[in-house]
Motif scaffolding. Structure first.
Motif, short mmCIF file in Angstrom:
data_model
loop_
_atom_site.label_atom_id
_atom_site.label_comp_id
_atom_site.label_asym_id
_atom_site.label_seq_id
_atom_site.Cartn_x
_atom_site.Cartn_y
_atom_site.Cartn_z
N ALA A 125 0.84 -1.20 0.00
CA ALA A 125 0.00 0.00 0.00
C ALA A 125 0.88 1.24 0.00
CB ALA A 125 -0.91 0.01 1.23
N PRO A 126 0.43 2.33 -0.61
CA PRO A 126 1.17 3.59 -0.52
C PRO A 126 1.22 4.07 0.93
CG PRO A 126 -1.01 3.94 -1.47
CD PRO A 126 -0.82 2.47 -1.38
N GLU A 127 2.25 4.81 1.26
CA GLU A 127 2.45 5.24 2.64
C GLU A 127 1.79 6.58 2.94
OE1 GLU A 127 6.76 4.43 3.76
OE2 GLU A 127 6.68 3.80 1.66
N PHE A 128 1.57 6.81 4.22
CA PHE A 128 1.03 8.06 4.74
C PHE A 128 -0.32 8.43 4.10
CE2 PHE A 128 5.66 8.37 5.35
CZ PHE A 128 5.67 8.48 6.74
N CYS A 129 -1.18 7.42 3.99
CA CYS A 129 -2.53 7.65 3.51
C CYS A 129 -3.42 6.50 3.99
CB CYS A 129 -2.59 7.75 1.99
SG CYS A 129 -2.17 6.20 1.14
N GLN A 130 -4.73 6.69 3.96
CA GLN A 130 -5.63 5.61 4.30
C GLN A 130 -5.69 4.65 3.12
OE1 GLN A 130 -9.41 7.09 5.60
NE2 GLN A 130 -8.60 7.99 7.47
N ALA A 131 -5.44 3.37 3.39
CA ALA A 131 -5.36 2.39 2.30
C ALA A 131 -5.54 0.99 2.87
CB ALA A 131 -4.02 2.51 1.58
N PHE A 132 -5.53 0.02 1.98
CA PHE A 132 -5.56 -1.37 2.39
C PHE A 132 -4.98 -2.22 1.26
CE2 PHE A 132 -9.77 -0.27 0.71
CZ PHE A 132 -9.88 -1.16 -0.36
N VAL A 133 -4.55 -3.43 1.61
CA VAL A 133 -4.12 -4.39 0.59
C VAL A 133 -4.89 -5.68 0.80
CG1 VAL A 133 -1.81 -3.44 0.27
CG2 VAL A 133 -2.17 -5.22 1.97
N ILE A 134 -5.24 -6.35 -0.28
CA ILE A 134 -5.94 -7.63 -0.23
C ILE A 134 -5.09 -8.64 -0.99
CG2 ILE A 134 -8.04 -8.90 -0.81
CD1 ILE A 134 -9.49 -6.19 -0.91
#
Length: 562
Positions: free
Chosen positions: A504-513
């Motif tokens: 996931a990109p850093e310093f942001c709201q995100a998630f990985v599946i």
């Protein structure tokens, strides 16, 4: 004459200072840093070359001074992000490495003095031993171990499943020692040849002849060691290429790792409620993209109020309502949830105890009332999470607390969770930087690491990538996958061979599946079975040779006096 001496001293000081700065900068740039977020790993193969030349130019007293400056400069640059947490943290690390590296340089100088011809080999072993020993004890940390710079070279690092990271250290550090020996011995050989040519004109000196023969033999040993290293290096690449081509288990589970980009400095029920709301929203977004998600992972202390305590004993209505809202969401959800929580335990007549914990919930089984399985962090960060001398230095302890430190109680069990066919453990924060902790989890039956972390306080990509680099090695050493759920980065899924499958990109709201393979329960790597034998052997061998050589020198001096 005086001017010549002064000029010579000035030049000598300039050369030593240049070597010191070069060594520190090489160490800094080879690791993830402010300019190169993945680090320039190839520089690590030459990290110690200027150190060895600096040691050769110093006397014992000077080696203490330059060693101290090396520790301050190199770790000051490397761990600059500690200043974001608290300047005292960076100061403590710099002071610690000022002392450690001063001792290292003294040891290297002593090795150079007692092994005149082949001291470089002893120095090489001593450096490898230092990098192992510095990871031990209360102040021990794995940050800065040379082999971690190779985390992007997937084929090369597979050898760690046999030797551990300190076996790879031997390969990476050796070129510095080899080049130092090669350059310095060729220079010495040329000097002796000139002496022989000069003395041939006036009856050749037997002593010079003998010294030339010794120099040739010593140089021959250097070549033999270099060829041995080359054979090991290419064997390592062949082995690594074989390993990465091996198929992994076809059986898998689907995991969603959530990154909420939460600040650890913000407190209060409004902030806690906002954060839980964001976590739920991100989870729902992930589940809308994939209906087959088996596990959802939230970062370290993602839920700040203690879930169990506030549900069972809490008298704060707003906290109780927040926890109830969370539990309702979990109970209506089909996935298994792994949640970082500040877990509180209250005993009658005793102070409340706080743990940095991972709680595992499964709908219909342990949500209402909340009775999750729990793992509590066992390796606490020195000075910020643990300070055993609080009664001896109470003023410092108070200062640490006022500076934002949160002292936790230490967990006491390497918990292995078993849900939906996945046996996993949850190293918290920087626990996945320690091979001994993760190895013990695998010995207990774990076949996957789910790391909950929060490096967001550092506000540094370099910090987060330094941590990620070490996490990669835990997967390789034990040949198990890793899922990392972090507050701001690096949230990712790592394969058993150390390849980053999703990120996931850093310093942001995100998630990985991603898919996480179900590894064979009966298979263990050589490293898992034997541990850091390479590191221990390096430490024992270095100490043994230093001791024996010192005794030999002392006996020789006594005999010479007689």
């Amino acid at each position: 004459m005086k001017n010549k001496k002064a000029a010579s001293k000035t030049l000598d000081f300039f050369q030593k200072t240049l070597l010191l700065i070069t060594a520190s900068v090489l160490f800094w740039l080879s690791n993830p840093n402010i300019f190169f977020e993945d680090g320039l790993g190839w520089l690590a193969w030459f990290n110690y070359l200027p150190v060895f030349f600096l040691i050769r130019k110093c006397n014992i007293r000077q080696s203490i001074l330059y060693g101290a400056f090396y520790g301050i400069i190199s770790y000051g640059l490397y761990g600059y992000w500690l200043n974001t947490f608290h300047p005292l943290g960076l100061i403590i690390v710099c002071i610690a490495y000022m002392i450690i590296c001063a001792l290292l340089f003294v040891g290297l100088k002593w090795a150079d003095l007692i092994c005149i011809k082949n001291g470089w080999l002893l120095q090489f072993v001593c450096v490898c031993a230092y990098e192992y020993l510095k990871t031990l004890g209360f102040l021990g940390m794995s940050y800065g171990v040379t082999a971690y710079t190779q985390w992007k070279f997937t084929t090369l690092i597979q050898i760690c499943s046999v030797t551990g990271v300190f076996g790879l250290n031997l390969l990476v550090i050796f070129p510095s020692a080899f080049l130092f020996s090669l350059i310095s011995k060729k220079q010495a050989k040329q000097k002796l040849i000139h002496q022989v040519d000069f003395e041939r004109k006036s009856h050749i000196s037997a002593y010079v002849k003998k010294e030339k023969a010794l120099a040739v033999n010593s140089l021959r040993l250097t070549y033999i060691c270099g060829l041995t290293w080359a054979a090991l290096f290419f064997s390592t690449l062949i082995y690594g290429n074989y390993v990465v081509r091996q198929p992994v288990s076809k059986k898998s589970v689907t995991v969603a790792a959530i990154q909420n980009n939460d600040s650890p400095w913000k407190n209060g029920i409004e902030e806690y409620s906002r954060n839980v709301k964001n976590l739920i929203q991100l989870t729902e977004e992930a589940q809308s993209l994939s209906s087959e998600i088996d596990f959802v992972v939230w970062p370290e202390t993602a839920v700040a109020p203690s879930i169990i305590y506030n549900y069972d004993y809490g008298n704060d209505v707003r906290r109780f309502m927040l926890i109830s809202q969370l539990l309702n969401f979990l109970d209506e959800n089909n996935a298994v949830f792994v949640i970082g929580n500040s877990h509180e335990v209250e005993f009658r007549g005793a102070e409340k105890q706080y743990y940095n914990s991972a709680l595992v919930f499964e709908s219909g089984k342990n949500v209402h009332p909340p009775e999750p399985q729990i793992y509590s962090k066992m390796k606490l960060v020195p000075f910020t999470e643990s300070f055993p001398l609080k009664h001896t230095f109470p003023s410092l302890y108070v200062r640490l607390l006022n500076g934002g430190s949160h002292m936790w109680q230490k967990g006491d069990e390497y918990t292995v969770f078993n849900y939906r066919g996945l046996k996993f453990s949850t190293p918290i924060c920087f626990e996945d930087t320690f091979s001994t902790i993760c190895r013990q989890m695998v010995l207990n039956g774990s076949r996957c690491f789910i790391n909950l972390s929060n490096d967001s306080w550092s506000k540094s990509t370099a910090c987060q990538h330094q941590h990620l680099a070490m996490a990669v090695f835990r997967s390789v050493e034990n040949r198990v996958p890793t899922v990392r759920s972090t507050a701001s980065g690096v949230t990712c899924i790592i394969s058993p061979t150390g390849k980053i499958e999703k990120i996931a990109p850093e310093f942001c709201q995100a998630f990985v599946i991603g898919k996480v393979p179900l590894m064979n329960e009966n298979s263990q790597t050589v490293f898992t079975k034997t541990g850091d034998i390479a590191g221990m052997a390096e430490a024992v061998l270095g100490a043994f040779i230093l001791l024996i050589q010192t005794i030999v020198v002392i006996i020789k001096k006594i005999l010479d006096k007689k």
